[in-house]
Design an enzyme around this catalytic site. Sequence first.
Site: not given
Length: 503
Positions: A42, A166
């Site tokens: 989160l 990524d």
Amino acid sequence: MAPRRKEKYKLPVPLPEGKILDDMEGNRWALGKMIGSGGFGLIYLAFPTNKPNKDARHVIKLEYQENGPLFSELKFYQRAAKRECIQKWIQQRKLDYLGIPVFYGFGLTDFKGRSYRFMVMERLGIDLQKLLDQNGGFKKLTVLQLGIRMLDVLEYIHENEYVHGDIKAANLLLDFTNPDRVYLADYGLSYRYCPNGNHKQYQEDPRKGHNGTIEFTSLDAHKGVAPSRRSDVEILGYCMLHWLFGKLPWEAKLDDPVAVQTAKTNLLDELPESVLKWAPSGSSCSELVKYLMYVHNLAYDDKPDYQKLKKILNPDGVPLGPLEFSTKVQSVHVRTPAQQKVDSPKATRKPANEFPAKFPKKVHRETRARQREEQEDSQPTMLQSRPAAPENSRTRKIHEYSDIFSEMQSLQQTPSYMSFQGSYCKPYLDCTRRDPIRKPRSLPRYRHTPTGNLGVTDLESSPRFWPAIFQLTLSEETKADVYYYGITIFCLLIFVFLALYFL
């Protein structure tokens, strides 16, 4: 101790807003609003407890302690991205900035019997994926500038023994205060390809195949080979193709990783024809073709020539300018921090057609009233059958004027101050459109139709206006009506002037 690698990580239970977290250096942070979540953790806004700020300039990323991605990202920042090291690199390379987010600290905390790992980062702005969704693609100049900025970042992290692994638009974020700066974030899949100066050996492992984001991941990752420097620059090449054209040749095959791998192999093996045939007609992508050809010729453990790659993307050596995220159809406005205040709902809900000055607002209301009068004249039956909408006092006064003038049927008026040609408040104007703003039509004139024996056709232009009024032979009932309406108009004008004065 590093957490054990798992195929899937659990999303943690959210922490309550306002919870205080203590990092390893003794700094205290107050959790703000949760602004995002990923596959493993989160993201919260955060405030130093000793320096509260309405514009949160920090974020906290947290996950369960046994998860892995945040641990990998934390190790990257501790080993390769300390603030003093980044500043030294910027000075040595004479850069204006380096697109790596600032790391402030980390720590552990407990909640409901579970242990959480967290790290504190600088707050960044919007990510490029959102801008890409709005545009469908970026301008060529913007794409090339993004590529050069990312090469600066990749050169730094590669020199510090890491690869990102990524790279994609969702992981490129604009600066919170300066939208012309772009940062490469999310190092959860970063990999130490050259620990202590020893490059990893090339070894294929089908069990680890197709790792990363399938659209952009490298051919090495498809084969299960550990990522290397050539993997990063290859991924960046696919990203630039996607940013320029809004699509990739294999996007219809994403459910089949092997088919995607084959399509990428064919694209690189058949350069430059493969890209030139696939690209839309009339488009220019020679720089990207040369870039991919250079990358395809790299060996697994080769060090890319970053300066040569930047020269390919910017052959004329033009200084990098502002980033423009726009297309022929629309222009994306990147908001400034004043418009991004997280605890100011009014700032995020501001109407698109709200004008700052008072006078244009008044003109807008008057123009809407004028349009309603025109609709009532042209479509009386439709307006009568439709329920009446609530009106403000200004609109009611305008309707009263219309009734008075229609009953008297004796005056001809020119447009009032409400109909000036410089008005830019078109009724129901959508200010988010790029259409040219048209001037409102002038107010309709009230024409006088002569009746009876009255010889005055234009009372305003008559030099003896008021004497003519009193010399008319009228019935007692008509005189009473004239006096009544005259007093009414006079009172209403006073109210109008008072209302305009206090608005």
